[in-house]
Structures are given as structure tokens and as C-alpha cells.
Motif scaffolding. Structure first.
Motif, PDB file in Angstrom:
ATOM      1  N   CYS A   1      -2.548  -4.273 -10.282  1.00 47.51           N
ATOM      2  CA  CYS A   1      -2.484  -4.150  -8.816  1.00 47.51           C
ATOM      3  C   CYS A   1      -1.725  -2.929  -8.311  1.00 47.51           C
ATOM      4  O   CYS A   1      -1.668  -2.701  -7.103  1.00 47.51           O
ATOM      5  CB  CYS A   1      -1.841  -5.416  -8.230  1.00 47.51           C
ATOM      6  N   GLY A   2      -1.149  -2.129  -9.224  1.00 51.01           N
ATOM      7  CA  GLY A   2      -0.387  -0.978  -8.756  1.00 51.01           C
ATOM      8  C   GLY A   2       0.788  -1.411  -7.890  1.00 51.01           C
ATOM      9  O   GLY A   2       1.465  -2.397  -8.189  1.00 51.01           O
ATOM     10  N   VAL A   3       1.023  -0.702  -6.790  1.00 54.74           N
ATOM     11  CA  VAL A   3       2.092  -1.090  -5.867  1.00 54.74           C
ATOM     12  C   VAL A   3       1.532  -1.882  -4.687  1.00 54.74           C
ATOM     13  O   VAL A   3       2.216  -2.095  -3.694  1.00 54.74           O
ATOM     14  CB  VAL A   3       2.893   0.131  -5.377  1.00 54.74           C
ATOM     15  N   GLY A   4       0.260  -2.297  -4.801  1.00 51.02           N
ATOM     16  CA  GLY A   4      -0.284  -3.279  -3.880  1.00 51.02           C
ATOM     17  C   GLY A   4      -0.963  -2.767  -2.633  1.00 51.02           C
ATOM     18  O   GLY A   4      -1.193  -3.547  -1.709  1.00 51.02           O
ATOM     19  N   GLY A   5      -1.319  -1.496  -2.571  1.00 49.16           N
ATOM     20  CA  GLY A   5      -2.040  -1.004  -1.400  1.00 49.16           C
ATOM     21  C   GLY A   5      -3.332  -1.775  -1.156  1.00 49.16           C
ATOM     22  O   GLY A   5      -3.524  -2.374  -0.093  1.00 49.16           O
TER      23      GLY A   5
ATOM     24  N   VAL B   1      -1.420  -9.047 -10.563  1.00 51.07           N
ATOM     25  CA  VAL B   1      -0.948  -8.924 -11.943  1.00 51.07           C
ATOM     26  C   VAL B   1      -0.665  -7.460 -12.275  1.00 51.07           C
ATOM     27  O   VAL B   1      -1.499  -6.582 -12.032  1.00 51.07           O
ATOM     28  CB  VAL B   1      -1.990  -9.492 -12.934  1.00 51.07           C
ATOM     29  N   ASN B   2       0.509  -7.219 -12.848  1.00 53.75           N
ATOM     30  CA  ASN B   2       0.883  -5.855 -13.228  1.00 53.75           C
ATOM     31  C   ASN B   2       1.899  -5.928 -14.351  1.00 53.75           C
ATOM     32  O   ASN B   2       2.752  -6.818 -14.367  1.00 53.75           O
ATOM     33  CB  ASN B   2       1.482  -5.112 -12.024  1.00 53.75           C
ATOM     34  N   ILE B   3       1.852  -4.981 -15.264  1.00 51.93           N
ATOM     35  CA  ILE B   3       2.818  -4.931 -16.366  1.00 51.93           C
ATOM     36  C   ILE B   3       4.041  -4.090 -15.997  1.00 51.93           C
ATOM     37  O   ILE B   3       5.074  -4.155 -16.644  1.00 51.93           O
ATOM     38  CB  ILE B   3       2.153  -4.380 -17.652  1.00 51.93           C
ATOM     39  N   SER B   4       3.927  -3.298 -14.931  1.00 56.80           N
ATOM     40  CA  SER B   4       4.986  -2.349 -14.575  1.00 56.80           C
ATOM     41  C   SER B   4       6.058  -2.994 -13.696  1.00 56.80           C
ATOM     42  O   SER B   4       5.790  -3.410 -12.567  1.00 56.80           O
ATOM     43  CB  SER B   4       4.386  -1.143 -13.841  1.00 56.80           C
ATOM     44  N   ARG B   5       7.271  -3.041 -14.196  1.00 59.95           N
ATOM     45  CA  ARG B   5       8.391  -3.564 -13.410  1.00 59.95           C
ATOM     46  C   ARG B   5       8.625  -2.696 -12.169  1.00 59.95           C
ATOM     47  O   ARG B   5       8.938  -3.209 -11.097  1.00 59.95           O
ATOM     48  CB  ARG B   5       9.664  -3.577 -14.260  1.00 59.95           C
ATOM     49  N   TYR B   6       8.487  -1.398 -12.333  1.00 56.81           N
ATOM     50  CA  TYR B   6       8.716  -0.472 -11.223  1.00 56.81           C
ATOM     51  C   TYR B   6       7.721  -0.730 -10.097  1.00 56.81           C
ATOM     52  O   TYR B   6       8.085  -0.799  -8.924  1.00 56.81           O
ATOM     53  CB  TYR B   6       8.616   0.960 -11.731  1.00 56.81           C
ATOM     54  N   HIS B   7       6.465  -0.894 -10.444  1.00 61.23           N
ATOM     55  CA  HIS B   7       5.437  -1.168  -9.448  1.00 61.23           C
ATOM     56  C   HIS B   7       5.712  -2.470  -8.705  1.00 61.23           C
ATOM     57  O   HIS B   7       5.619  -2.530  -7.473  1.00 61.23           O
ATOM     58  CB  HIS B   7       4.068  -1.264 -10.115  1.00 61.23           C
TER      59      HIS B   7
END
Length: 204
Positions: A124-128, A144-150
Motif C-alpha cells: 500500500c505504500g504510504v496510502g495515497g 498491507v506493507n512490509i515497510s515500517r517507515y511507510h
């Protein structure tokens, strides 16, 4: 020439890492990421290194977005997805942002999403796009995303848009999510499929 430049850059970054190990974590992440490629040996890169990247794809993806997200924000804002450009009245063209929204709304309509739907945004990236589709359809979305930063950025943006009650954030490999089978009315992916090392496993 490009190979030589890449080699010089990697060598420089390795040297910087040894000299400034605690100063620039981004440099360390970049060195680690570039170490997964062999710019001097195409055959080795396409076989041995390709297998290594597949084995470490979760770390590769999280590291990649840790390095690039801030730059992507400068270029595209919070929507890391493409759009389809259409002409409008008077021979003018839509803005790129409008094209992105049209593309995202088309995805939602293709899924038949509405206020009674629960759909998945995998990668989902940062959700745009997630926020756009949630606002457009009223659907609940499992992002769903694996990136904690995102996910950290996405949580902030969702609250600012007052849409966080419709979006559940899930940190997971999208090949094996904790989402129950047959609990979603549909799933979409905005250019995140390319990070999968196994399309068949993803589609099971």
C-alpha cells in the motif's frame, strides 16, 4: 562508463561506511542494498545475485523504500502510482494528480467496491491510493506493507484525512498475510506486484 561510475560510487560508499559508521544510516543502507547487485558481471548478476535477491526480497523491499520514499514524496507526493492521461475540454489535459485519482477510482469500480466491502491493498505504500479509494467508495481497506517507515507515515496521513477508521494497517509480507481466507471482497495492487519473487505463490 555507467558500470565504472557505479563501481566508484559503491567503493566510495563502502569507504564512507568504514569511516562514519554511526553518522549516516542511509549510506549504510545504500551500501547494503547495492551489495545485492554485481555491476561488473552481468551473468553472475542475472543468476547468482538474482537468486540472492529473491532469497532476501523482504529486506530488499524494506531497504529500497527506506532509501527512496523521501525522494518519491518530492516527485509524486503520497501517491506512488501511475495515472492514465486523458484530454479534457478545450484541448487541455488533466493534471497528473487528477489522472492518478481517475486510475485509483477505476480500480475501485472494477472491484465493485462500496460501503459494505472489505478490500485489500497489498503493497500500500504510504496510502495515497488507499485513502482515495476509501473516500471514494466508503469501503473498509486492509492495507498491507512490509515497510515500517511507510506504515508510520501512513498512520499519520490517515488521521490527518480523518479516514483512519476505515483503514487497517497490517505489517506483513503480502505473500502470507494474517488476513483470514475468503474474508476480502477483492484485492488490488498499485505497482507493488513487481517486488514479488513468486507470482504463483502470491496468487494462491
Amino acid at each position: 562508463l555507467l558500470v565504472s561510475i557505479s563501481t566508484i560510487v559503491v567503493s566510495l560508499l563502502v569507504w564512507l561506511k568504514s569511516k562514519l559508521p554511526a553518522v549516516d544510516s542511509k549510506t549504510q543502507e545504500l551500501v547494503k542494498h547495492l551489495a545485492m547487485y554485481d555491476y561488473n558481471n552481468e551473468e553472475r548478476d542475472s543468476k547468482e545475485m538474482h537468486e540472492l535477491r529473491n532469497e532476501n526480497y523482504l529486506e530488499m523491499v524494506e531497504n529500497y523504500y527506506s532509501l527512496t520514499t523521501d525522494l518519491f514524496h518530492i516527485i509524486w507526493g503520497p501517491h506512488f502510482s501511475m495515472g492514465v492521461l486523458f484530454p479534457v475540454e478545450n484541448g487541455e489535459w488533466q493534471s497528473y494528480r487528477a489522472c492518478q485519482q481517475m486510475y485509483q477510482c477505476y480500480l475501485a469500480l472494477s472491484l465493485g467496491a462500496n460501503e459494505n466491502s472489505v478490500i485489500g491493498d497489498f503493497g500500500c505504500g504510504v496510502g495515497g491510493p488507499t485513502r482515495c479509494i476509501a473516500q471514494f467508495t466508503g469501503a473498509k481497506i486492509k492495507a498491507v506493507n512490509i515497510s515500517r517507515y511507510h506504515l508510520g507515515l501512513m498512520e499519520k496521513y490517515n488521521k490527518e484525512a480523518n479516514i483512519d477508521h476505515r483503514i487497517e494497517l497490517i505489517r506483513s509480507d503480502y505473500h502470507a498475510t494474517p488476513i483470514e481466507s475468503n474474508s476480502l471482497d477483492g484485492v488490488y495492487m498499485c505497482e507493488s506486484l513487481g517486488h514479488s519473487p513468486d507470482y504463483k505463490m502470491l496468487c494462491r
